[in-house]
Design a protein around this motif. Structure first.
Motif, PDB file in Angstrom:
ATOM      1  N   ILE A  98       0.813  -1.210   0.000  1.00 40.96           N
ATOM      2  CA  ILE A  98       0.000   0.000   0.000  1.00 40.96           C
ATOM      3  C   ILE A  98       0.846   1.259   0.000  1.00 40.96           C
ATOM      4  O   ILE A  98       0.324   2.354  -0.125  1.00 40.96           O
ATOM      5  N   ASN A  99       2.158   1.103   0.136  1.00 41.72           N
ATOM      6  CA  ASN A  99       3.034   2.274   0.165  1.00 41.72           C
ATOM      7  C   ASN A  99       3.446   2.608  -1.257  1.00 41.72           C
ATOM      8  O   ASN A  99       4.454   2.160  -1.748  1.00 41.72           O
ATOM      9  N   LYS A 100       2.619   3.397  -1.984  1.00 41.97           N
ATOM     10  CA  LYS A 100       2.805   3.567  -3.414  1.00 41.97           C
ATOM     11  C   LYS A 100       3.055   5.029  -3.770  1.00 41.97           C
ATOM     12  O   LYS A 100       2.243   5.889  -3.475  1.00 41.97           O
ATOM     13  N   PRO A 101       4.165   5.329  -4.451  1.00 46.30           N
ATOM     14  CA  PRO A 101       4.433   6.699  -4.841  1.00 46.30           C
ATOM     15  C   PRO A 101       3.683   7.113  -6.088  1.00 46.30           C
ATOM     16  O   PRO A 101       3.541   8.289  -6.361  1.00 46.30           O
ATOM     17  N   THR A 102       3.208   6.143  -6.890  1.00 49.74           N
ATOM     18  CA  THR A 102       2.620   6.503  -8.162  1.00 49.74           C
ATOM     19  C   THR A 102       1.167   6.108  -8.307  1.00 49.74           C
ATOM     20  O   THR A 102       0.506   6.533  -9.234  1.00 49.74           O
ATOM     21  N   CYS A 103       0.662   5.274  -7.422  1.00 49.63           N
ATOM     22  CA  CYS A 103      -0.710   4.801  -7.550  1.00 49.63           C
ATOM     23  C   CYS A 103      -1.411   4.868  -6.217  1.00 49.63           C
ATOM     24  O   CYS A 103      -0.788   4.849  -5.177  1.00 49.63           O
ATOM     25  N   ASP A 104      -2.718   4.927  -6.251  1.00 53.41           N
ATOM     26  CA  ASP A 104      -3.520   4.930  -5.039  1.00 53.41           C
ATOM     27  C   ASP A 104      -4.426   3.727  -5.080  1.00 53.41           C
ATOM     28  O   ASP A 104      -4.834   3.272  -6.134  1.00 53.41           O
ATOM     29  N   GLU A 105      -4.787   3.187  -3.921  1.00 55.24           N
ATOM     30  CA  GLU A 105      -5.612   1.985  -3.874  1.00 55.24           C
ATOM     31  C   GLU A 105      -6.780   2.184  -2.928  1.00 55.24           C
ATOM     32  O   GLU A 105      -7.004   1.440  -2.003  1.00 55.24           O
ATOM     33  N   ASN A 106      -7.534   3.240  -3.145  1.00 53.23           N
ATOM     34  CA  ASN A 106      -8.717   3.496  -2.349  1.00 53.23           C
ATOM     35  C   ASN A 106      -9.849   2.639  -2.885  1.00 53.23           C
ATOM     36  O   ASN A 106     -10.340   2.855  -3.976  1.00 53.23           O
ATOM     37  N   GLU A 107     -10.254   1.625  -2.134  1.00 55.64           N
ATOM     38  CA  GLU A 107     -11.243   0.682  -2.623  1.00 55.64           C
ATOM     39  C   GLU A 107     -12.654   1.009  -2.126  1.00 55.64           C
ATOM     40  O   GLU A 107     -13.548   0.185  -2.162  1.00 55.64           O
ATOM     41  N   ASN A 108     -12.874   2.216  -1.605  1.00 54.36           N
ATOM     42  CA  ASN A 108     -14.185   2.596  -1.118  1.00 54.36           C
ATOM     43  C   ASN A 108     -15.061   3.004  -2.292  1.00 54.36           C
ATOM     44  O   ASN A 108     -14.761   3.938  -3.013  1.00 54.36           O
ATOM     45  N   ASN A 109     -16.172   2.306  -2.497  1.00 52.80           N
ATOM     46  CA  ASN A 109     -17.035   2.568  -3.635  1.00 52.80           C
ATOM     47  C   ASN A 109     -18.310   3.310  -3.252  1.00 52.80           C
ATOM     48  O   ASN A 109     -19.276   3.314  -3.995  1.00 52.80           O
ATOM     49  N   SER A 110     -18.319   3.919  -2.082  1.00 50.90           N
ATOM     50  CA  SER A 110     -19.527   4.612  -1.656  1.00 50.90           C
ATOM     51  C   SER A 110     -19.770   5.830  -2.522  1.00 50.90           C
ATOM     52  O   SER A 110     -18.900   6.317  -3.229  1.00 50.90           O
ATOM     53  N   THR A 111     -21.000   6.347  -2.472  1.00 57.69           N
ATOM     54  CA  THR A 111     -21.364   7.507  -3.281  1.00 57.69           C
ATOM     55  C   THR A 111     -20.500   8.703  -2.956  1.00 57.69           C
ATOM     56  O   THR A 111     -20.065   9.444  -3.838  1.00 57.69           O
ATOM     57  N   SER A 112     -20.220   8.902  -1.664  1.00 58.28           N
ATOM     58  CA  SER A 112     -19.399  10.050  -1.292  1.00 58.28           C
ATOM     59  C   SER A 112     -17.991   9.923  -1.812  1.00 58.28           C
ATOM     60  O   SER A 112     -17.382  10.910  -2.228  1.00 58.28           O
ATOM     61  N   ASP A 152      14.080   9.407 -14.976  1.00 51.22           N
ATOM     62  CA  ASP A 152      13.981   9.244 -13.530  1.00 51.22           C
ATOM     63  C   ASP A 152      12.621   8.689 -13.134  1.00 51.22           C
ATOM     64  O   ASP A 152      12.504   7.830 -12.273  1.00 51.22           O
ATOM     65  N   GLU A 153      11.562   9.201 -13.761  1.00 49.47           N
ATOM     66  CA  GLU A 153      10.218   8.753 -13.436  1.00 49.47           C
ATOM     67  C   GLU A 153      10.014   7.294 -13.833  1.00 49.47           C
ATOM     68  O   GLU A 153       9.423   6.507 -13.092  1.00 49.47           O
ATOM     69  N   CYS A 154      10.515   6.912 -15.012  1.00 51.74           N
ATOM     70  CA  CYS A 154      10.387   5.520 -15.451  1.00 51.74           C
ATOM     71  C   CYS A 154      11.139   4.586 -14.515  1.00 51.74           C
ATOM     72  O   CYS A 154      10.664   3.493 -14.200  1.00 51.74           O
ATOM     73  N   ARG A 155      12.325   5.009 -14.090  1.00 49.54           N
ATOM     74  CA  ARG A 155      13.103   4.192 -13.161  1.00 49.54           C
ATOM     75  C   ARG A 155      12.340   3.998 -11.861  1.00 49.54           C
ATOM     76  O   ARG A 155      12.250   2.869 -11.333  1.00 49.54           O
ATOM     77  N   LEU A 156      11.768   5.063 -11.327  1.00 54.86           N
ATOM     78  CA  LEU A 156      11.031   4.969 -10.075  1.00 54.86           C
ATOM     79  C   LEU A 156       9.800   4.077 -10.239  1.00 54.86           C
ATOM     80  O   LEU A 156       9.485   3.263  -9.359  1.00 54.86           O
ATOM     81  N   ASN A 157       9.091   4.208 -11.367  1.00 59.33           N
ATOM     82  CA  ASN A 157       7.934   3.353 -11.616  1.00 59.33           C
ATOM     83  C   ASN A 157       8.326   1.879 -11.663  1.00 59.33           C
ATOM     84  O   ASN A 157       7.642   1.020 -11.115  1.00 59.33           O
ATOM     85  N   CYS A 158       9.435   1.578 -12.339  1.00 56.59           N
ATOM     86  CA  CYS A 158       9.883   0.184 -12.449  1.00 56.59           C
ATOM     87  C   CYS A 158      10.298  -0.371 -11.088  1.00 56.59           C
ATOM     88  O   CYS A 158      10.020  -1.533 -10.761  1.00 56.59           O
ATOM     89  N   LEU A 159      10.960   0.455 -10.282  1.00 53.51           N
ATOM     90  CA  LEU A 159      11.355   0.018  -8.945  1.00 53.51           C
ATOM     91  C   LEU A 159      10.131  -0.218  -8.073  1.00 53.51           C
ATOM     92  O   LEU A 159      10.077  -1.191  -7.305  1.00 53.51           O
ATOM     93  N   TRP A 160       9.171   0.675  -8.171  1.00 58.10           N
ATOM     94  CA  TRP A 160       7.940   0.514  -7.397  1.00 58.10           C
ATOM     95  C   TRP A 160       7.228  -0.773  -7.798  1.00 58.10           C
ATOM     96  O   TRP A 160       6.702  -1.516  -6.969  1.00 58.10           O
ATOM     97  N   MET A 161       7.217  -1.044  -9.111  1.00 56.49           N
ATOM     98  CA  MET A 161       6.620  -2.276  -9.616  1.00 56.49           C
ATOM     99  C   MET A 161       7.296  -3.508  -9.016  1.00 56.49           C
ATOM    100  O   MET A 161       6.642  -4.446  -8.546  1.00 56.49           O
ATOM    101  N   LEU A 162       8.632  -3.523  -9.063  1.00 54.43           N
ATOM    102  CA  LEU A 162       9.383  -4.660  -8.515  1.00 54.43           C
ATOM    103  C   LEU A 162       9.085  -4.848  -7.031  1.00 54.43           C
ATOM    104  O   LEU A 162       8.952  -5.977  -6.548  1.00 54.43           O
TER     105      LEU A 162
END
Length: 511
Positions: A15-29, A261-271
């Protein structure tokens, strides 16, 4: 031997993601809440259209119409018009609507087909450009090739927007198009090695890595992703290429591209996320050259003296360098959760030294102005480092434990002592440091630990502060050392004395 402490933060490291978010709340608000996945896309002025404010909700009709237009477009002008409309329609931050785009309208499938068509056309153009009958024809086809490269960037941008969906929808998408999409994205990334055409694919490469980042946050697909042919090879090559560029620019005038730099960080985050799965831990660690690639990332965060050009680099790049080192260390944190990897890692002296240096902060520029901006990155990087050391210290080999204690004249024990003694503000780091000592405790290390000047006293003082889990950790560590020691020795007496001080120390409730 003392039982190894299983790291608590390995399982939730995903869940510690610099490039993506994982908010799984599907409520109307929550549908109205932005998820910090904003994308800036540079679409040429001649194809801009259908402006929709970022964060607005596209209607079912607008989604249906733009996907129909994408499916019917064939000429370049029609394709550019359709993809511009898609970027305008899908550029919002409402994950549940992205779920609808995938599950009800197959936006992922349509864009994937669109991407495959343009990649095929680009490959044809490239072959003609390299084998043209005249220089004029070759130049004209190269220009068309670069135009198609930009178009691929726009398609990847639209697909990245759609993939801001919830994990459940992304899992469904992977079942439909996962292997085919990964093949296409790897084709985009492999273009980085082509020296003839490198100036126009920045957007495509950045968005391709972000799309894979979205997929890597879905636990049900990480095993299939890791085993996909060519994925680990390509991720490693992207990181190596960026490392080489950064290393070269540190010796000359600083000019590293944000894209690299951004691609490198994305690939590291993926790994790092892929390595959260127990099935992937050994695969990633044992991939040829992967450890050395990650070590190079950490070494590039190093700045040893005021003459090093790293000190004059822009702050934004410095932050990215620390973030990259943190993600590389998160890979090591995760893979060392597997018992079979602990011994392999404990026998890498250079890596152990880098981990110790990161824990102590030797690789991080400590200017007050910069530290205010990147203090959270520094803290998380240190946490990952000491967490990885904690995992490695739980190796079943007493010989390896002793090697770690003796490493570089006891530098690990010195670093742990410093943290326990003076790092009171960072409770999580202190707890991990004590856990390292606990995992190191055995018959071959008890004397090495007990004879370290002031270390036992620092443990007793840390226990007296009665913060968090520290009292429990200190008691368990001293008990393990006591049980591992030979009676009637000087260090056994010292350990026993310290242990009784912690056991008999009154808790806050007793005061």
């Amino acid at each position: 031997m003392a039982e190894a402490m299983i790291p608590r933060d390995v399982r939730d490291a995903i869940i510690n993601k610099p490039t993506c978010d994982e908010n799984e709340n599907n409520s109307t608000s929550s549908m109205r809440k932005k998820r910090n996945n904003s994308v800036v896309i540079a679409i040429p002025a001649e194809i801009k259209r259908r402006k929709i404010s970022q964060g607005s909700v596209p209607s079912d009709e607008s989604i249906r119409n733009i996907l129909s237009e994408l499916s019917m477009s064939l000429s370049r002008s029609d394709r550019l018009s359709a993809i511009a409309g898609a970027c305008a329609t899908f550029n919002h931050e409402i994950s549940s609507i992205h779920d609808v785009e995938i599950q009800n309208y197959d936006a992922d499938v349509i864009l994937c087909k669109h991407l495959s068509y343009i990649l095929m056309k680009r490959q044809q153009l490239k072959l003609f450009a390299l084998n043209g009958e005249s220089e004029e024809e070759k130049k004209a086809r190269k220009n068309r090739y670069e135009e198609s490269d930009n178009e691929i960037g726009y398609i990847c941008s639209a697909l990245e927007m759609v993939f801001r969906a919830n994990a459940s929808a992304l899992s469904v998408s992977f079942e439909k198009i996962g292997p085919e999409l990964l093949d296409l994205l790897l084709c985009v990334l492999m273009e980085k090695e082509d020296e003839t055409f490198t100036d126009s694919n920045d957007l495509a490469v950045r968005k391709a890595t972000k799309i894979m980042c979205h997929l890597a946050r879905v636990g049900s697909v990480v095993v299939a992703m890791t085993s996909h042919p060519g994925l680990l090879k390509t991720l490693k090559e992207v990181i190596d290429l960026a490392n080489a560029k950064i290393s070269k620019d540190q010796d000359n005038e600083y000019s590293i591209s944000v894209r690299g730099d951004e691609c490198r960080l994305n690939c590291l985050w993926m790994l790092a996320n892929l390595s959260c799965s127990p099935n992937n831990m050994s695969i990633i660690l044992k991939y040829p050259g992967m450890i050395d690639t990650l070590i190079d990332v950490i070494k590039l965060c190093k700045c040893e003296d005021s003459n090093n050009s790293f000190f004059s680099q822009p702050r934004s790049h410095h932050a990215r360098s620390i973030a990259a080192a943190g993600q590389a260390m998160r890979v090591f944190l995760n893979v060392t959760w597997a018992d079979e990897n602990k011994t392999a890692m404990s026998n890498r002296p250079e890596l152990i030294t880098l981990m110790i240096d990161l824990v102590e902060g030797h690789h991080i520029y400590q200017s007050e102005n910069i530290q205010k901006e990147i203090s959270s990155l520094i803290l998380s990087t240190r946490c990952h480092s000491v967490g990885a050391l904690r995992n490695i210290a739980s190796t079943p080999s007493f010989h390896d434990k002793a090697f770690l204690c003796r490493h570089s004249s006891g530098s690990l024990l010195n670093a742990l002592h410093t943290i326990i003694q003076s790092d009171e503000e960072n409770l999580s780091i202190q707890e991990r440091a004590i856990a390292v000592l606990y995992n190191l405790s055995c018959s071959k290390t008890a004397e090495l630990i007990a004879s370290r000047s002031g270390l036992l006293d620092s443990l007793v003082r840390a226990n007296s502060r009665n913060k968090g889990d520290i009292p429990k950790l200190v008691e368990k560590t001293l008990k393990a050392l006591k049980e591992s020691s030979q009676p009637e020795t000087e260090y056994y007496t010292d350990i026993t004395k310290a242990y009784h001080q912690t056991v008999n120390y009154p808790s806050l409730e007793d005061c």
